[in-house]
Write a protein that holds these residues in place. Sequence first.
Motif, PDB file in Angstrom:
ATOM      1  N   HIS A 171      38.043 -37.219 -58.088  1.00 28.97           N
ATOM      2  CA  HIS A 171      37.101 -36.609 -57.119  1.00 28.97           C
ATOM      3  C   HIS A 171      36.566 -35.117 -57.756  1.00 28.97           C
ATOM      4  O   HIS A 171      35.558 -34.814 -57.436  1.00 28.97           O
ATOM      5  N   ALA A 172      37.545 -34.299 -58.365  1.00 24.83           N
ATOM      6  CA  ALA A 172      37.358 -33.097 -58.765  1.00 24.83           C
ATOM      7  C   ALA A 172      36.114 -33.041 -60.028  1.00 24.83           C
ATOM      8  O   ALA A 172      35.232 -32.361 -60.101  1.00 24.83           O
ATOM      9  N   LEU A 173      36.467 -34.071 -60.871  1.00 21.76           N
ATOM     10  CA  LEU A 173      35.387 -34.458 -61.812  1.00 21.76           C
ATOM     11  C   LEU A 173      34.175 -34.464 -61.338  1.00 21.76           C
ATOM     12  O   LEU A 173      33.162 -34.104 -61.933  1.00 21.76           O
ATOM     13  N   LEU A 174      33.882 -35.391 -60.423  1.00 23.10           N
ATOM     14  CA  LEU A 174      32.926 -35.825 -60.013  1.00 23.10           C
ATOM     15  C   LEU A 174      32.224 -34.680 -59.052  1.00 23.10           C
ATOM     16  O   LEU A 174      30.952 -34.689 -59.016  1.00 23.10           O
ATOM     17  N   GLY A 175      32.832 -33.986 -58.406  1.00 21.65           N
ATOM     18  CA  GLY A 175      32.374 -32.763 -57.719  1.00 21.65           C
ATOM     19  C   GLY A 175      31.616 -31.715 -58.763  1.00 21.65           C
ATOM     20  O   GLY A 175      30.855 -31.098 -58.175  1.00 21.65           O
ATOM     21  N   ALA A 176      32.199 -31.885 -59.986  1.00 21.23           N
ATOM     22  CA  ALA A 176      31.701 -30.961 -60.834  1.00 21.23           C
ATOM     23  C   ALA A 176      30.482 -31.385 -61.945  1.00 21.23           C
ATOM     24  O   ALA A 176      29.958 -31.010 -62.598  1.00 21.23           O
ATOM     25  N   GLY A 177      30.176 -32.737 -61.334  1.00 19.62           N
ATOM     26  CA  GLY A 177      29.104 -33.333 -62.215  1.00 19.62           C
ATOM     27  C   GLY A 177      29.527 -34.033 -63.154  1.00 19.62           C
ATOM     28  O   GLY A 177      28.439 -34.051 -64.282  1.00 19.62           O
ATOM     29  N   LEU A 178      30.538 -34.270 -63.577  1.00 21.87           N
ATOM     30  CA  LEU A 178      31.130 -35.003 -65.036  1.00 21.87           C
ATOM     31  C   LEU A 178      31.230 -36.193 -64.794  1.00 21.87           C
ATOM     32  O   LEU A 178      32.304 -36.718 -64.191  1.00 21.87           O
ATOM     33  N   PRO A 179      30.614 -37.280 -65.328  1.00 26.34           N
ATOM     34  CA  PRO A 179      30.827 -38.831 -65.316  1.00 26.34           C
ATOM     35  C   PRO A 179      31.883 -38.729 -66.137  1.00 26.34           C
ATOM     36  O   PRO A 179      32.335 -38.129 -66.974  1.00 26.34           O
ATOM     37  N   GLY A 180      32.554 -40.144 -66.576  1.00 27.49           N
ATOM     38  CA  GLY A 180      33.564 -40.356 -67.304  1.00 27.49           C
ATOM     39  C   GLY A 180      33.656 -39.923 -68.734  1.00 27.49           C
ATOM     40  O   GLY A 180      34.638 -39.208 -69.266  1.00 27.49           O
ATOM     41  N   LEU A 181      32.659 -40.388 -69.538  1.00 28.54           N
ATOM     42  CA  LEU A 181      32.562 -40.143 -71.015  1.00 28.54           C
ATOM     43  C   LEU A 181      32.359 -38.643 -71.138  1.00 28.54           C
ATOM     44  O   LEU A 181      32.973 -38.035 -72.140  1.00 28.54           O
ATOM     45  N   GLU A 182      31.444 -37.831 -70.295  1.00 25.68           N
ATOM     46  CA  GLU A 182      31.586 -36.516 -70.579  1.00 25.68           C
ATOM     47  C   GLU A 182      32.756 -35.806 -70.258  1.00 25.68           C
ATOM     48  O   GLU A 182      33.274 -34.574 -70.994  1.00 25.68           O
ATOM     49  N   ALA A 183      33.551 -36.284 -69.046  1.00 23.54           N
ATOM     50  CA  ALA A 183      34.685 -35.688 -68.916  1.00 23.54           C
ATOM     51  C   ALA A 183      35.816 -35.850 -70.052  1.00 23.54           C
ATOM     52  O   ALA A 183      36.470 -34.991 -70.305  1.00 23.54           O
TER      53      ALA A 183
END
Length: 295
Positions: A171-183
């Motif tokens: 949830h935090a990653l998506l809220g920061a605009g980071l998709p899986g590979l970028e994260a």
Amino acid sequence: MEPAVTDPQAVTRLARRLEPLHSMIYFAPEVGSELAELGITHPRAQYFAQRSAAMGAVGPGVVAATYFNFNPALIARFVPGIWSAASPADVLNARMRAVDGALRRLLGDAVSSRECERASVLARRATEACRPEDRVLYAAHADLPWPDEPHLVLWHAATLLREYRGDGHLHALLGAGLPGLEALILHVSTGRGFLPEFAQASRGWSAEQWGEASAGLRSRGLVDASGSITDEGTALRESIEAETSRLSSAPSASLGADAAELGELAGGLTRTILAAGAFPDGVFATGSERATAAR
């Protein structure tokens, strides 16, 4: 709604001390042997089977959504085919047998120690504060029965707490605009997690895909030309970590002062399994979170 957190760093620290007690199973030879007997022989298939079995015989879309940073094309090579070799129930039983064998090997005499038993009591109590809403991997594992022996109770509790925090982290990653590979790339750019080569290969990303995502992070000023994280990237990661801890603070908050005791106990047990070689070389960077988890 999660309770207020007075010390988010303490929440993160407890999670890092507990997490290796769960994740050692992804590197334990015992699980490979157990799943091979069921007809699941490929290491990646074994990983997908053991971690997703709690959700039932799900398809590749569900696995990709909950795992987040794996290439969906890689998952589709093995899911749902793994369920034609063994049922989710058989996989879960095999996994627990492997956990038993691995922890007995890695912990040695500590597997039956007072510290392990006390940690199991506190960790199980912490899970009682977890809520299932929009926490798919946590909820699936929370539906499983509790084992009886303390070291297995501790492993199951660590699993629930790990997946609960992991669901919140997405949830935090998506809220920061980071998709899986970028994260994933931003994580390895810190030099404290997976080695880049292992992360790219194990998650099934091609060099071209990795390069394109890296370019996207560079364009946002999150990594530099060498692939190292920038100050902006560090600030973003810190904000994501703080949000993850906020979303996952209920278990620690519910323990109150006992959270510190659980952290000390988990840290000692984690040091023991690290010293016993729970994680192989060539996977984590020097100074990685695995190496520092017990501190």
